[in-house]
Write an enzyme that holds these catalytic residues in place. Structure first.
Site, mmCIF file in Angstrom:
data_model
loop_
_atom_site.group_PDB
_atom_site.id
_atom_site.type_symbol
_atom_site.label_atom_id
_atom_site.label_comp_id
_atom_site.label_asym_id
_atom_site.label_seq_id
_atom_site.Cartn_x
_atom_site.Cartn_y
_atom_site.Cartn_z
ATOM 1 N N ASP A 268 -6.199 -6.484 11.695
ATOM 2 C CA ASP A 268 -4.983 -6.013 11.759
ATOM 3 C C ASP A 268 -4.429 -4.509 11.448
ATOM 4 O O ASP A 268 -3.329 -4.228 11.634
ATOM 5 C CB ASP A 268 -4.221 -6.906 10.538
ATOM 6 C CG ASP A 268 -2.848 -7.022 10.505
ATOM 7 O OD1 ASP A 268 -2.385 -6.963 11.721
ATOM 8 O OD2 ASP A 268 -2.254 -6.794 9.498
ATOM 9 N N GLY B 278 -8.134 -8.764 -5.303
ATOM 10 C CA GLY B 278 -6.804 -8.725 -6.185
ATOM 11 C C GLY B 278 -6.043 -9.842 -5.566
ATOM 12 O O GLY B 278 -6.426 -10.870 -5.358
ATOM 13 N N GLY C 223 0.931 -1.124 0.082
ATOM 14 C CA GLY C 223 0.060 0.050 -0.127
ATOM 15 C C GLY C 223 0.906 1.154 0.117
ATOM 16 O O GLY C 223 1.836 1.286 0.665
ATOM 17 N N ARG D 27 -6.700 -1.400 5.296
ATOM 18 C CA ARG D 27 -6.448 -0.278 5.873
ATOM 19 C C ARG D 27 -7.160 0.261 6.803
ATOM 20 O O ARG D 27 -8.619 0.191 6.619
ATOM 21 C CB ARG D 27 -5.887 0.956 4.772
ATOM 22 C CG ARG D 27 -4.523 0.766 4.244
ATOM 23 C CD ARG D 27 -3.434 0.990 5.148
ATOM 24 N NE ARG D 27 -2.200 0.906 4.224
ATOM 25 C CZ ARG D 27 -1.399 -0.036 4.147
ATOM 26 N NH1 ARG D 27 -1.591 -1.285 4.674
ATOM 27 N NH2 ARG D 27 -0.141 0.238 3.662
ATOM 28 N N HIS E 109 -0.944 -4.590 13.155
ATOM 29 C CA HIS E 109 -0.563 -4.621 11.781
ATOM 30 C C HIS E 109 0.774 -5.688 11.633
ATOM 31 O O HIS E 109 1.833 -5.191 11.217
ATOM 32 C CB HIS E 109 -0.204 -3.221 11.519
ATOM 33 C CG HIS E 109 -0.136 -2.754 9.870
ATOM 34 N ND1 HIS E 109 -0.499 -1.607 9.404
ATOM 35 C CD2 HIS E 109 -0.228 -3.662 8.840
ATOM 36 C CE1 HIS E 109 -0.464 -1.426 8.284
ATOM 37 N NE2 HIS E 109 -0.407 -2.894 7.852
ATOM 38 N N ILE F 202 -4.254 -10.188 -2.922
ATOM 39 C CA ILE F 202 -4.402 -10.667 -1.284
ATOM 40 C C ILE F 202 -5.696 -11.470 -1.214
ATOM 41 O O ILE F 202 -6.083 -12.391 -0.722
ATOM 42 C CB ILE F 202 -4.439 -9.466 -0.410
ATOM 43 C CG1 ILE F 202 -2.950 -9.064 -0.451
ATOM 44 C CG2 ILE F 202 -4.739 -9.927 0.992
ATOM 45 C CD1 ILE F 202 -2.762 -7.649 0.375
ATOM 46 N N GLY G 261 0.559 -8.001 9.270
ATOM 47 C CA GLY G 261 0.320 -8.727 8.068
ATOM 48 C C GLY G 261 1.536 -9.215 7.316
ATOM 49 O O GLY G 261 1.603 -10.420 6.765
#
Length: 324
Positions: free
Chosen positions: A266, A162, A84, A242, A290, A164, A292
């Site tokens: 997350d 997409g 991102g 996000r 966070h 992920i 991931g």
């Protein structure tokens, strides 16, 4: 290796960038200037930027005109070490025609694994169960205590389908979900039989709803109070995209009043989340900081890809993963 190549200077904004990425840059004739502060100090970054040819940006602070100005006119390329790039002033990069790379795709496996973990932990009350143990309230001989729900027979929905999203769907093959649905701007071919639906249908039908899209002007606070009101009361909401995609106070209210059953997060707003934040007081919300991309394999691959983006641009070749 030419003398010119040896003069390339690359600012690395974080001291914990994988060693393999730094070694690759150095082996290809670059001098690496590594910032030492954790968390990264903008003052240190701005002090070390003048004269560099490239920037490997390895954290989520604003990447904007101030940074580009501090580097100087000789700056040739910037690559983030992230998928991102909502923290990047894209308009400024495009205005200056500054090449920008990032590292998408690489993160899909580690984030997908974590998303499935959040689905299960939220649906099966891992956090609430731990709280019961800590309060000495572990109940035995009671059939309907801490009743959760399974993926089997459920409708699994995705906002964003997409790399992920589809990797999560791949992980769930064999879990016997009744159906997979997704909402994106355009329909995507996929081998999982997932059906493209309008956003309102996604809200109405999903037993598990997974957010796996980037933060954009279109997706900001997409999950509003009105959206949560349209969701099933048994829905398990998972966000690995996000935090800004969710109206967070509305999520807190939805969890408190039972508009949805549970959430696994997350990402949130702000990060780091204050220790006294209402989300952390809810038994039906699993919150992790966070994590991931936080595996050794993925982090190393991200660092190497960012380094290759930079090297390719310095050599006049297309970047591995250009951001635009």
């Amino acid at each position: 290796m030419s003398a010119t190549r040896r003069l390339y200077k690359v600012l690395v904004s974080h001291p914990n960038v994988p060693k393999a990425a730094l070694e690759l840059l150095q082996q290809r004739g670059c001098e690496t200037i590594v910032c030492e502060s954790v968390p990264p100090s903008r003052v240190e970054i701005l002090r070390k930027l003048p004269g560099v040819d490239a920037i490997l940006w390895a954290h989520y602070q604003s990447l904007d005109g101030e940074i580009l100005d501090a580097a100087g006119s000789q700056l040739k390329v910037v690559s983030t070490m992230s998928s991102g790039i909502d923290y990047v002033d894209m308009a400024e990069f495009k205005r200056r025609q500054m090449p920008l790379g990032h590292t998408p795709g690489i993160v899909r496996n580690s984030v997908a694994d974590l998303a499935v973990g959040l689905m299960v932990s939220a649906a099966r009350h891992f956090h609430a169960g731990r709280q019961e143990i800590e309060k000495s309230l572990w109940r035995t001989e009671q059939i309907n205590w801490m009743m959760g729900q399974e993926v089997r027979g459920s409708v699994v929905g995705f906002l964003g389908f997409g790399g992920i999203g589809q990797t999560i769907a791949k992980r769930l093959q064999g879990w016997e979900a009744a159906k997979m649905i997704y909402h994106t701007r355009t329909q995507r071919e996929n081998p999982f039989g997932a059906i493209h639906v309008p956003f309102e249908q996604l809200l109405r039908e999903s037993d598990f709803l997974i957010v796996a899209c980037p933060l954009t002007a279109e997706t900001r606070e997409k999950f509003s109070a009105d959206a949560f009101k349209q969701m099933k009361s048994n829905c398990v909401f998972v966000n690995v995209g996000r935090g800004g995609i969710v109206d967070q106070p509305a999520l807190v209210d939805a969890l408190k009043c039972g508009e949805i059953a549970a959430a696994g997060l997350d990402v949130m707003t702000p990060e780091p989340l204050p220790a006294d934040h209402p989300l952390l007081k809810l038994p039906n919300c699993v919150v992790i900081p966070h994590l991931g991309t936080q595996t050794m394999q993925t982090t190393t691959e991200m660092g190497i890809t960012a380094a290759k983006n930079i090297l390719n641009a310095l050599e006049g070749k297309p970047m591995i993963c250009p951001a635009y």
